[in-house]
Each structure stands twice: as C-alpha cells, then as structure tokens.
Write a protein that holds these residues in place. Structure first.
Motif, mmCIF file in Angstrom:
data_model
loop_
_atom_site.group_PDB
_atom_site.id
_atom_site.type_symbol
_atom_site.label_atom_id
_atom_site.label_comp_id
_atom_site.label_asym_id
_atom_site.label_seq_id
_atom_site.Cartn_x
_atom_site.Cartn_y
_atom_site.Cartn_z
ATOM 1 N N ARG A 136 -8.705 37.979 -10.092
ATOM 2 C CA ARG A 136 -9.118 39.386 -9.975
ATOM 3 C C ARG A 136 -9.092 40.070 -11.335
ATOM 4 N NH1 ARG A 136 -10.824 41.064 -5.040
ATOM 5 N NH2 ARG A 136 -9.834 39.994 -3.312
ATOM 6 N N ALA A 137 -8.066 39.786 -12.125
ATOM 7 C CA ALA A 137 -7.977 40.369 -13.466
ATOM 8 C C ALA A 137 -9.143 39.900 -14.331
ATOM 9 C CB ALA A 137 -6.646 40.000 -14.113
ATOM 10 N N GLU A 138 -9.432 38.623 -14.292
ATOM 11 C CA GLU A 138 -10.529 38.075 -15.089
ATOM 12 C C GLU A 138 -11.872 38.677 -14.676
ATOM 13 O OE1 GLU A 138 -10.164 33.839 -14.628
ATOM 14 O OE2 GLU A 138 -8.358 33.758 -15.886
ATOM 15 N N GLN A 139 -12.072 38.894 -13.378
ATOM 16 C CA GLN A 139 -13.339 39.444 -12.886
ATOM 17 C C GLN A 139 -13.642 40.819 -13.471
ATOM 18 O OE1 GLN A 139 -12.772 39.266 -8.652
ATOM 19 N NE2 GLN A 139 -13.522 37.166 -8.505
ATOM 20 N N ILE A 140 -12.610 41.591 -13.772
ATOM 21 C CA ILE A 140 -12.834 42.948 -14.311
ATOM 22 C C ILE A 140 -12.544 43.021 -15.808
ATOM 23 C CG2 ILE A 140 -12.468 44.090 -12.088
ATOM 24 C CD1 ILE A 140 -9.636 44.907 -13.183
ATOM 25 N N GLY A 141 -12.233 41.900 -16.438
ATOM 26 C CA GLY A 141 -11.941 41.892 -17.860
ATOM 27 C C GLY A 141 -10.605 42.528 -18.187
ATOM 28 N N ALA A 142 -9.634 42.343 -17.315
ATOM 29 C CA ALA A 142 -8.307 42.932 -17.500
ATOM 30 C C ALA A 142 -7.303 41.864 -17.914
ATOM 31 C CB ALA A 142 -7.844 43.604 -16.206
ATOM 32 N N LEU A 143 -6.151 42.316 -18.364
ATOM 33 C CA LEU A 143 -5.038 41.425 -18.691
ATOM 34 C C LEU A 143 -4.055 41.443 -17.533
ATOM 35 C CD1 LEU A 143 -4.280 42.583 -22.338
ATOM 36 C CD2 LEU A 143 -5.599 40.578 -21.623
ATOM 37 N N LEU A 144 -3.546 40.285 -17.166
ATOM 38 C CA LEU A 144 -2.501 40.176 -16.157
ATOM 39 C C LEU A 144 -1.335 39.447 -16.772
ATOM 40 C CD1 LEU A 144 -1.773 40.515 -13.038
ATOM 41 C CD2 LEU A 144 -2.286 38.075 -12.921
ATOM 42 N N SER A 145 -0.160 40.007 -16.627
ATOM 43 C CA SER A 145 1.030 39.296 -17.084
ATOM 44 C C SER A 145 2.088 39.377 -15.994
ATOM 45 C CB SER A 145 1.565 39.861 -18.404
ATOM 46 O OG SER A 145 1.970 41.196 -18.242
ATOM 47 N N ILE A 146 2.838 38.293 -15.885
ATOM 48 C CA ILE A 146 3.927 38.204 -14.914
ATOM 49 C C ILE A 146 5.130 37.703 -15.684
ATOM 50 C CG2 ILE A 146 4.727 37.160 -12.773
ATOM 51 C CD1 ILE A 146 1.687 36.733 -12.101
ATOM 52 N N ARG A 147 6.153 38.532 -15.736
ATOM 53 C CA ARG A 147 7.310 38.218 -16.568
ATOM 54 C C ARG A 147 8.605 38.576 -15.851
ATOM 55 N NH1 ARG A 147 4.081 35.758 -18.934
ATOM 56 N NH2 ARG A 147 3.179 36.151 -20.944
ATOM 57 N N ALA A 148 9.661 37.874 -16.229
ATOM 58 C CA ALA A 148 11.003 38.199 -15.752
ATOM 59 C C ALA A 148 11.657 39.139 -16.755
ATOM 60 C CB ALA A 148 11.841 36.935 -15.605
ATOM 61 N N TRP A 149 12.307 40.180 -16.250
ATOM 62 C CA TRP A 149 13.094 41.052 -17.114
ATOM 63 C C TRP A 149 14.348 40.292 -17.540
ATOM 64 C CZ3 TRP A 149 11.375 45.387 -19.160
ATOM 65 C CH2 TRP A 149 10.387 46.109 -18.519
ATOM 66 N N PRO A 150 14.837 40.493 -18.771
ATOM 67 C CA PRO A 150 16.038 39.781 -19.225
ATOM 68 C C PRO A 150 17.255 39.998 -18.316
ATOM 69 C CG PRO A 150 14.944 40.796 -21.088
ATOM 70 C CD PRO A 150 14.233 41.283 -19.849
ATOM 71 N N GLY A 151 17.393 41.202 -17.752
ATOM 72 C CA GLY A 151 18.548 41.486 -16.904
ATOM 73 C C GLY A 151 18.315 41.220 -15.425
ATOM 74 N N GLY A 152 17.167 40.650 -15.078
ATOM 75 C CA GLY A 152 16.845 40.383 -13.672
ATOM 76 C C GLY A 152 15.675 41.227 -13.220
ATOM 77 N N GLY A 153 14.926 40.709 -12.309
ATOM 78 C CA GLY A 153 13.747 41.400 -11.808
ATOM 79 C C GLY A 153 12.486 40.824 -12.424
ATOM 80 N N THR A 154 11.375 41.158 -11.799
ATOM 81 C CA THR A 154 10.081 40.653 -12.240
ATOM 82 C C THR A 154 9.120 41.819 -12.417
ATOM 83 O OG1 THR A 154 10.388 38.555 -11.089
ATOM 84 C CG2 THR A 154 8.115 39.174 -11.585
ATOM 85 N N ARG A 155 8.242 41.719 -13.399
ATOM 86 C CA ARG A 155 7.176 42.698 -13.599
ATOM 87 C C ARG A 155 5.831 42.000 -13.527
ATOM 88 N NH1 ARG A 155 6.403 47.407 -17.972
ATOM 89 N NH2 ARG A 155 7.361 48.496 -16.240
#
Length: 163
Positions: A136-155
C-alpha cells in the motif's frame, strides 16, 4: 426455500449476510465522504469497543490528501492497529496528520516490541499483513517503517509527500 431445503436456505442466507458485512468493511462510505480522519475515528472506536483495549486517535487533518492516499492510510491503520492489539500492548496511540503536501500516520503500542532480528516486511505463510502494508505504501509512493522502540513497544509509520 422453494425446494424445501430450509436448512440449506438458512445457511445460504447466513453466508450472504456475512458477505454483506465483509463488503461493508471493505468499502466504507465514511472514508469516501468524510475522509481518513473520520474513518480513523470510527475504526478506533470499533476496535476499542470490541477489544476493551485502550486505543486512541490524535489527529490534525484539516486538509484531505488524494483519495488513494486516504485509502492507503486507512488500510495501513487497520492492519497496524490489529497487530498492535494482537501482539503489542495498550495503550495503542494512532496519530494522523495532513498538510497541503503531505500526510503521515503513526501507530504506536506499548508491548514488548517487534522482533527486529527478522525482516519485518517478509510475508510468512498465512501472514501477509506487513507485506500488504508495504505494498500500500509503495502504491502511493510513501515510506513505511516498522520499528521497535528501545524501551519497548512498536511504531508503524507511513509517510507520504505529494510528488
């Protein structure tokens, strides 16, 4: 019903009703008519009500991006929120902002964080949500990132800029 197969007819009606519900989930008039912000309000309310989890939306979206961008934002949000509720931990915070030339979506949870030792976008059999978000990100020319926060949690972050 006419042939006397009442059980089969009842099953067919049940399947038909469920298909109507699924189609309604796939095409949301609120998204077309009011935009991604109100659609995200609706989504967050549905998820919070169904799961009892703390899910909240913070938005600043006075400007509507193109329809394709709004659809991608909504579909990425659906998957990211679902993953946050299923694999993460509350609170789940969704942030959506727009400007005349950009839109961004951030979905954060307070769970243990995604295992960044594996490639987060690679689909596994039966698990296509992360790959779908990337597409979906590629279809609109967007950036997608999925990362873990150092103290826990995901963005999960989706960022689009007008060409």
């Amino acid at each position: 019903d006419a042939s006397g197969e009442t059980e089969a007819a009842a099953m067919a009606r049940s399947v038909s009703e469920r298909l109507r519900e699924l189609c309604g989930d796939l095409h949301l008039p609120i998204l077309d008519e009011l935009g991604a912000g109100p659609a995200l309000d609706w989504l967050v309310g549905q998820v919070a009500g169904a799961t009892g989890e703390e899910v909240r939306l913070e938005r600043s979206d006075a400007v509507r991006p193109p329809a394709g961008v709004e659809l991608a934002v909504f579909r990425v949000a659906q998957e990211a929120i679902s993953n946050a509720v299923k694999h993460g931990g509350p609170p789940v915070v969704v942030r959506y902002t727009t400007s005349p030339s950009a839109a961004s979506l951030f979905v954060d949870d307070a769970g243990p964080g995604i295992d960044i030792g594996r490639e987060p976008i690679a689909p596994k059999p039966g698990h296509y949500g992360l790959a779908s978000m990337q597409q979906r990100a590629e279809q609109i020319g967007a950036l997608l990132s999925i990362r873990a926060w150092p103290g826990g949690g995901t963005r999960v972050a989706l960022e689009w800029k007008a060409p």
